[in-house]
Design an enzyme around this catalytic site. Structure first.
Site, PDB file in Angstrom:
ATOM      1  N   HIS A   1       0.824  -1.205   0.000  1.00 32.34           N
ATOM      2  CA  HIS A   1       0.000   0.000   0.000  1.00 32.34           C
ATOM      3  C   HIS A   1       0.866   1.267   0.000  1.00 32.34           C
ATOM      4  CE1 HIS A   1      -3.759   2.213   1.158  1.00 32.34           C
ATOM      5  NE2 HIS A   1      -2.866   3.056   1.661  1.00 32.34           N
ATOM      6  N   GLU A   2       1.771   1.347   0.962  1.00 31.27           N
ATOM      7  CA  GLU A   2       2.602   2.550   1.078  1.00 31.27           C
ATOM      8  C   GLU A   2       3.583   2.679  -0.087  1.00 31.27           C
ATOM      9  OE1 GLU A   2       1.702   4.765   3.029  1.00 31.27           O
ATOM     10  OE2 GLU A   2       0.399   3.582   4.331  1.00 31.27           O
TER      11      GLU A   2
ATOM     12  N   HIS B   1       1.841   4.492  -2.818  1.00 35.02           N
ATOM     13  CA  HIS B   1       1.923   5.946  -2.629  1.00 35.02           C
ATOM     14  C   HIS B   1       3.285   6.478  -3.071  1.00 35.02           C
ATOM     15  CE1 HIS B   1      -1.838   6.508  -0.597  1.00 35.02           C
ATOM     16  NE2 HIS B   1      -1.530   5.780   0.444  1.00 35.02           N
TER      17      HIS B   1
ATOM     18  N   HIS C   1       3.756   6.462  -6.790  1.00 38.10           N
ATOM     19  CA  HIS C   1       2.963   7.540  -7.381  1.00 38.10           C
ATOM     20  C   HIS C   1       3.734   8.865  -7.251  1.00 38.10           C
ATOM     21  CE1 HIS C   1      -1.400   9.295  -7.825  1.00 38.10           C
ATOM     22  NE2 HIS C   1      -0.582   9.731  -8.748  1.00 38.10           N
TER      23      HIS C   1
END
Length: 599
Positions: A391-392, A395, A398
């Protein structure tokens, strides 16, 4: 017993710490940038009253503004991340306070820019852009300003608002210090009879424990602590709500919700449609809760039974290095361009892995245009924590791709799309795990985990979003917000979302007190919309191949070069409709039926 004691920062190996010193090797270099910002802040005053005298003036000012913003971002982010390493470290508390104050001063110093830009007709700005090629870079930025013209105040009023920024951040800062630094949770006995201190990082692993007595003790121990401070937490949250309402009123919005969403040009109907779509699919959630109760063979299902796996005798104790390797394999469909950067990130100081005494709880990805896209974890050897890594890293990737493909002014991205990349990573990892796991019992375990992602991200975050909407509406209608009213609203929402097959108790009614996102001004709904968009994109990546991967990577590289809804549309998802949410919850319903058949 010693293994259960939280380590001090200095006792954790360097390989498991982020390389934050690559931002500033020492405090003197940090101070040099701090002083540079103060000097530039004075320099920008020279443009006051002259911003739109010419296209040349406007361009010079915008370049100077970027330089100031870029430098103060480095100064503040470094200090705050060092503080997050150990919230009890007074040195970095002081540096963070200084950087925060300087940031407010910068905002005040820049506050005259937008009103001056709006003092002339848009047509004149368009002419400046035609005459000066370099100004074309700022065309989207300038269009955004004119879009919000009705909500921009005078030069003096904007200056006043900027000056209260430090005070306005008070509720969130107080919550953070109380929650992370001052709050002390009790010690309980683990399943082996050993003492274990409840911490933020250990709470969910304790909730996943197969021993129901351990889960119950941890659940009651955590929430009894919050109940002891309920009036402080309620006052802090109530003050934060009033702050949001203040800003919405002075900027002439109809509501605090409209004010929060307008920055990214998101209509409030997107928020309302999310809640409506979830309400229309609550039957699937209620069926899942009933299935969990049946699978666990419980006469009464409590909230401390929600996280423990339905499937018994499956141990997935995943060490960090193993989890990291699995994540890399799971992201394989995104091709070498993406995966190679992920591998490099893991090996070059992006990640701060383990919990230590005083470390900020939870997980996040953060950094600046000039830094690595850092990841803070509090890693425990669980399946859920492995998904947190994915998940992180979503980020961070991105951020990495945006800043490496966009100029500074568009290098950030809207919070509306912020959860898309992170959740695409999770969906791809889950697909890999289900495809590569041959054991049916493990597949059932993973299926349970996937259903929990839907429950936790669409249903739970929408419930949070509805809570946030309701408390703001109450305050906007002149009603008082107290610990009792917060708990009453929260209790009723849990009843609505979870149904009749779970016990709604006084502990879960206090959960609002521990959710940091309620201080982020209508942030949480984007977890649910982002998850829905991510499910759609991950399906395209898996089923359509290279073309969809290329579109997705283009989306990640787009930053804020267009409005977030438009950026997502270009990747193939339209969030102005209910369709992505309804389709995601349709998949959830099918997964519930599949689990029911397998049990």
């Amino acid at each position: 017993m010693s293994e259960n004691k939280v380590k001090k920062r200095e006792d954790i190996s360097k390989e498991f710490k982020w390389d934050i010193e690559s931002m500033y090797n020492n405090e003197e270099i940090w101070k040099k940038d701090f002083d540079k910002v103060k000097d530039l802040k004075e320099k920008i005053k020279e443009y006051k009253g002259k911003v739109v005298e010419s296209g040349k003036n406007l361009l010079s000012l915008l370049k100077l503004k970027d330089e100031i913003s870029r430098t103060i971002a480095n100064v503040y982010t470094f200090a705050k991340m060092k503080q997050d390493e150990d919230t009890n470290n007074s040195k970095y508390q002081e540096l963070t306070d200084k950087a925060s104050t300087l940031m407010v001063n910068v905002q005040e110093a820049l506050s005259f820019i937008v009103p001056e830009i709006l003092s002339i007709d848009k047509e004149k700005i368009d002419n400046y852009i035609k005459e000066n090629e370099e100004l074309k870079l700022y065309e989207h930025y300038l269009n955004q300003i004119f879009r919000q013209k009705d909500h921009i105040l005078s030069d003096k009023e904007e200056s006043i608002i900027a000056q209260i920024g430090d005070v306005a951040s008070g509720p969130e800062n107080i919550f953070s210090m109380l929650n992370n630094a001052d709050l002390e949770f009790p010690t309980i006995k683990d399943e082996n009879g050993e003492d274990i201190e409840i911490t933020h990082g250990r709470f969910i692993p304790l909730m996943e424990n197969e021993n129901r007595r351990v889960r119950k003790d941890a659940y009651e121990g955590l929430y009894s602590t919050y109940r002891d401070y309920k009036n402080t937490f309620s006052t802090t949250l109530s003050t934060n709500v009033k702050k949001n309402i203040f800003y919405s009123k002075v900027r002439k919005y109809n509501s605090s919700l409209q004010a929060a969403l307008d920055e990214d040009n998101i209509p409030t109907s997107v928020y309302d449609n999310l809640i409506k779509a979830v309400h229309n699919n609550l039957d699937k959630m209620h069926k899942y809760i009933k299935l969990r109760k049946k699978a666990l063979n419980l006469e009464e299902l409590h909230f401390y039974d929600l996280y423990t796996p339905i499937v018994e005798d499956i141990k997935m104790d995943i060490e960090y290095n193993e989890a990291r390797d699995i994540v890399v394999k799971g992201l394989g469909p995104l091709k070498e361009e993406y995966v190679n950067v992920v591998k490099d990130g893991f090996n070059s100081g992006w990640v701060d892995v383990y919990e230590n005494k005083g470390k900020r709880s939870g997980a996040y990805s953060w950094g600046t245009y000039d830094s690595k896209p850092y990841i803070l974890l509090n890693y425990q050897n669980t399946l859920d924590n492995m998904f947190t890594i994915a998940h992180e890293m979503g980020h961070s990737m991105h951020s990495y791709l945006s800043k490496n493909n966009q100029p500074y002014i568009y290098s950030g991205y809207s919070i509306f799309v912020a959860e898309v990349a992170s959740t695409v990573n999770e969906a791809l990892l889950m697909n890999y795990m289900l495809e590569s796991t041959k054991d049916d019992k493990k597949k059932l375990f993973l299926l349970n985990h996937y259903l929990e992602q839907f429950r936790g991200t669409i249903y739970r975050q929408t419930m949070f979003a509805e809570f946030e909407k309701l408390i703001h509406e109450r305050a906007e209608n002149g009603e008082s917000l107290t610990a009792e009213s917060f708990s009453s609203i929260y209790r009723d929402l849990n009843k609505k979302y979870y149904g009749d097959d779970i016990v709604i108790d006084d502990n879960i009614a206090m959960e609002w007190a521990r959710i940091p996102h309620f201080y982020y001004n209508f942030y949480v709904y984007q977890y649910a919309t982002g998850f829905s968009a991510a499910i759609a994109l991950s399906q395209k990546i898996l089923n359509e191949g290279d073309e969809s991967v290329d579109k997705y990577l283009t989306f990640l590289k787009s930053g804020s070069s267009n409005y977030p809804i438009e950026v997502l549309k270009s990747a193939g998802v339209d969030m102005t409709t209910e369709e992505p949410v309804n389709n995601a919850l349709k998949i959830f319903g099918e997964l519930v039926d599949k689990m029911e058949d397998l049990l």
